[in-house]
Design an enzyme around this catalytic site. Structure first.
Site, PDB file in Angstrom:
ATOM      1  N   ASP A 499       0.860  -1.176   0.000  1.00  0.00           N
ATOM      2  CA  ASP A 499       0.000   0.000   0.000  1.00  0.00           C
ATOM      3  C   ASP A 499       0.903   1.235   0.000  1.00  0.00           C
ATOM      4  O   ASP A 499       2.108   1.140   0.227  1.00  0.00           O
ATOM      5  CB  ASP A 499      -0.881  -0.038   1.257  1.00  0.00           C
ATOM      6  CG  ASP A 499      -1.890   1.097   1.285  1.00  0.00           C
ATOM      7  OD1 ASP A 499      -2.329   1.525   0.212  1.00  0.00           O
ATOM      8  OD2 ASP A 499      -2.230   1.552   2.394  1.00  0.00           O
ATOM      9  N   ASP A 698      -1.943  -1.765   6.297  1.00  0.00           N
ATOM     10  CA  ASP A 698      -2.100  -1.287   7.668  1.00  0.00           C
ATOM     11  C   ASP A 698      -2.859  -2.261   8.560  1.00  0.00           C
ATOM     12  O   ASP A 698      -3.041  -2.025   9.736  1.00  0.00           O
ATOM     13  CB  ASP A 698      -2.779   0.088   7.693  1.00  0.00           C
ATOM     14  CG  ASP A 698      -4.189   0.060   7.095  1.00  0.00           C
ATOM     15  OD1 ASP A 698      -4.710  -1.057   6.863  1.00  0.00           O
ATOM     16  OD2 ASP A 698      -4.760   1.131   6.865  1.00  0.00           O
TER      17      ASP A 698
END
Length: 810
Positions: A499, A698
């Site tokens: 990401d 995350d």
């Protein structure tokens, strides 16, 4: 629909299988149950009440089911003693469930994993294979007690074995002085009496373990030791009491049967020595856990009504104000509410540089305060703290099994019967083709040597020891490995999906620059910061922080208004100020010069967020806000790509921003505008092509992709969700952690292969030598006593090799 449920009451893989089968028997339920963590993932076409599933489970055992995250409590789970009958053995255990303590104590498991992940509350030996149970959470007292018990037995064994050995070897002493004291027949009786404490006290446990292994048909090293030394001892007993039944081949020149009390006791004593050395070496593999346990302080300073009071760590509750003095360890997780300091977080993150902390900054249990005092509020206590989660995770991972262990398991299953067969063939060959006078004696001795030298224990320990040390090493470096499978797969990863926000970048917006067409940047910054001080938007906070860093004084703003999706307006120093996007400029009818517009468009093409600044209806500048790339990202990506790993960035950001980041980091490819399902499908596509994919995110927004990837890597500060959703969690949360994880994985797998090679090579070489293959060529035979020494040290060598992982640099 799919839900996750928490299951309690499972203590082994048999329990897990029973729970899964029971749940799937409920109409409309498709369940998958795991033991670590103890939960069930259930798919259902329409909602099925939890009570229905609970009723089914209650019918087959003391299992409970509740929705994950539910606060429902059962009366027997609160600080009570719960008795559980394990489905696989019928053994009843007592589990004291204490929700206030941050470490689950008193759990033991078999290092050979005979019953999967089953744990026991009391120390002792495995009911299947007889191996000493190993404590999950090593405490000094438990470890010392076990070690001292072995030391005591070793002293007893030596006290009686040494005289036996001297008596047996007396023929090698000139003039044999012992024969002037007593005749050999009497000395044989002395050897017998001296052997009793060794066989029936100091080393009796080996025969117990051998018997257990035979009746459960879980054959292991103790099977071979028990058969080999037992046969030698029984042979000696019969030879001592009934010598007349033996043929002349078993008798010496004086007509007496050659006895093997010295071989029996020396073999058993050497095996005991091996167990002693192994216990000492094995304890060192838990060093990382012990170091983590030492981080937790036992006391804290509670601030109550302005008065400091020392309390036990277990007495801390959420919301308590705690004073942390210079040099003290942070007692629990929380935030600073008064004061500031510098904190050493190296034992959690693996980074040696102290971190500056101020009011509202988070602090973590077990880290060490610098030279200033501060007051913090407790937010996570007991098992909720990051330190407790790390300790639990390391414990669980240390006991997990790598897929490569299946190879050792398959071989071990057939190993002992094959060795017994080889020993029998050895006896028959020597009896048939050995020296005429002593053929049976040669056959007997070499058969015993074959039984003794073979060591399936080294084979069984090859993988678990490396995993245990490797997981501990990772924890000390801020890399938390969830299980051994993740450790093995990480070494095979050839594609990394990452990401952008919070992974490659800092994840927090910051002001890069403020541009003023009239060269009055400070005045313009004062106006927009004063306006933004009333906004809670992250971009507004970035502007305020930038102004404070430049020591700009904020002044009062009037008529503040936040216009959703456009920006903010208000009056500052009697000037109408507007800060926002182009739509806001159109709404306030602000004039934008062409040159300024061109500059703003150029900044936007670089992937930056740009806000117009208008004063009294005229656009006079702009502010550029970026999410800075972490300083470690470029170096980490370069290292990974040099190792042959393809790094692909998937982000929900716009193409311009993604392109700018990709160009700066020299990424081979990226995809912008990705939704969570897009990332999931992208990973599935790569896996269909045969790629081994790691996904770094995350741990929350990227949960589907993390779950789909072969290795999910959670970036962040070790939150509950991150640790639960990923197979690897990086405490510090930057890409250098992935480099560490990759290097650690490679080192551990290399170490495991070394151990397995050593275990295989040792037996391939040792068994033929013990059988006497060198005798026809060199006249060399391997004494059973030497075989016992070699066997004992083979296991110790495997552990010693695993311990080398503690010294690697990652």
């Amino acid at each position: 629909m799919k839900h996750t449920y928490k299951i309690t009451g499972m203590s082994c893989d048999g329990c897990r299988s029973k729970v899964e089968k029971t749940l799937n028997a409920v109409e409309g339920v498709d369940a998958q149950v795991t033991l670590l963590p103890p939960q069930a993932t259930i798919s259902m076409a329409e909602h099925i009440p939890t009570e229905t599933m609970q009723k089914a489970l209650s019918a087959v055992g003391k299992y409970t089911i509740e929705m994950e995250g539910s606060h429902q409590k059962h009366s027997h789970q609160e600080n009570a003693v719960e008795k559980k009958a394990c489905c696989s053995s019928g053994v009843t255990h007592e589990h004291k469930l204490d929700n206030t303590h941050h470490v689950t104590a008193g759990k033991y498991y078999c290092p050979m994993f005979c019953e999967g992940d089953k744990v026991y509350d009391e120390p002792g030996s495995c009911p299947v294979c007889g191996m000493d149970l190993v404590t999950i959470e090593v405490t000094g007292d438990e470890e010392n007690k076990s070690y001292l018990d072995l030391v005591h037995k070793m002293k007893i064994a030596l006290l009686f074995t040494i005289p036996i050995f001297i008596i047996a070897m007396s023929d090698m002493i000139p003039n044999n002085p012992l024969m002037h004291v007593l005749d050999m027949k009497t000395w044989n009786w002395v050897q017998f009496i001296l052997s009793l404490p060794v066989v029936f006290y100091a080393c009796w446990i080996f025969f117990q373990r051998a018997w257990k292994s035979i009746i459960t048909w879980n054959l292991n090293m103790f099977t071979l030791i028990g058969i080999g030394s037992g046969v030698a001892f029984i042979f000696s007993l019969v030879g001592l009491f009934f010598p007349e039944i033996f043929p002349h081949e078993f008798k010496n020149h004086s007509g007496q049967v050659g006895l093997y009390f010295e071989a029996t006791t020396v073999i058993l004593t050497l095996v005991l020595l091996g167990q002693l050395l192994e216990a000492r070496a094995h304890s060192q593999t838990s060093g990382a856990i012990r170091e983590l346990l030492k981080l937790a302080p036992t006391e804290a300073v509670l601030v109550e009504n302005g008065v400091d009071k020392i309390i036990a760590i277990d007495a801390i509750k959420k919301g308590h104000l705690l004073r942390v003095k210079p040099g003290d360890k942070i007692p629990v997780d929380g935030k600073i509410v008064e004061g500031e300091s510098t904190i050493d977080e190296s034992m959690i993150s693996g980074e040696p540089i102290p971190v500056d902390k101020k009011i509202n900054d988070s602090v973590v249990a077990g880290t060490i305060n610098g030279n200033k005092s501060f007051v913090m509020v407790a937010e996570k206590v007991g098992s909720e703290t990051l330190l407790s989660q790390i300790i639990q995770m390391v414990n669980d991972a240390s006991r997990s099994r790598a897929p490569i262990q299946k190879l050792a398991d398959s071989i071990s299953k057939y190993f002992v019967p094959i060795v017994v067969g080889i020993a029998a063939i050895t006896f028959l060959i020597w009896a048939k083709f050995g020296p005429e006078e002593n053929a049976l004696i040669y056959g007997f001795i070499n058969a015993v040597a074959v039984l003794i030298i073979a060591c399936p224990c080294a084979l069984g320990l090859a993988t678990p020891m490396s995993v245990m040390v490797g997981v501990g090493k990772g924890a000390q470096s801020g890399v938390l490995i969830k299980n051994a499978e993740a450790l093995e797969k990480m070494d095979k990863v050839n594609v990394l999906i990452t990401d952008k926000t919070g992974t490659i970048t800092e994840g927090t917006p910051s002001v890069e620059k403020v541009f003023s067409a009239t060269n009055q940047e400070n005045d313009l910054l004062q106006n927009i910061a004063s306006l933004n001080q009333y906004s809670e938007h992250p971009l507004a906070q970035a502007v305020v922080d930038f102004a404070k860093a430049k020591n700009i004084t904020l002044i009062t703003a009037k008529d503040f208004e936040s216009i959703t999706g456009k920006g903010v307006v208000g009056t500052v120093a009697n000037k109408k100020v507007a800060l926002g996007n182009k739509k806001l400029m159109e709404e306030v009818k602000a004039t934008v010069a062409e040159a300024l517009e061109n500059q703003i468009v150029a900044e936007q093409k670089l992937g930056k967020t740009v806000s117009y600044i208008a004063v009294d209806g005229i656009a006079v500048g702009f502010v550029t806000i970026t999410d800075a790339i972490k300083s470690s990202s470029a170096a980490a990506i370069k290292t990974l790509m040099n190792q042959g790993i393809e790094v692909i960035m998937l982000t929900g950001d716009n193409k311009n921003t993604a392109q700018a980041v990709a160009d700066q980091l020299h990424l081979s490819s990226f995809v912008a505008g990705c939704l969570p399902e897009d990332k999931l499908k992208f990973i599935q596509k790569l896996q269909a092509e045969g790629k081994i994919v790691a996904m770094a995110g995350d741990g929350i927004n990227d949960a589907p992709a993390l779950a789909q990837a072969d290795i999910g890597i959670a970036m962040g500060t070790g939150t509950d969700v991150a640790i639960e959703s990923a197979k690897i969690t990086l405490v510090k949360g930057d890409l250098q952690g992935i480099v560490k994880a990759k290097q650690l994985s490679h080192a551990v797998m290399k170490n495991i292969h070394q151990n397995l090679f050593f275990a295989f090579f040792y037996n391939v070489l040792g068994i033929p030598i013990a059988a006497g293959i060198l005798y026809p060529f060199f006249g060399i035979l391997l004494s059973p006593m030497i075989a016992a020494l070699a066997m004992s040290f083979s296991s110790v060598s495997v552990i010693a090799n695993a311990l080398r992982l503690k010294t690697i640099k990652i």
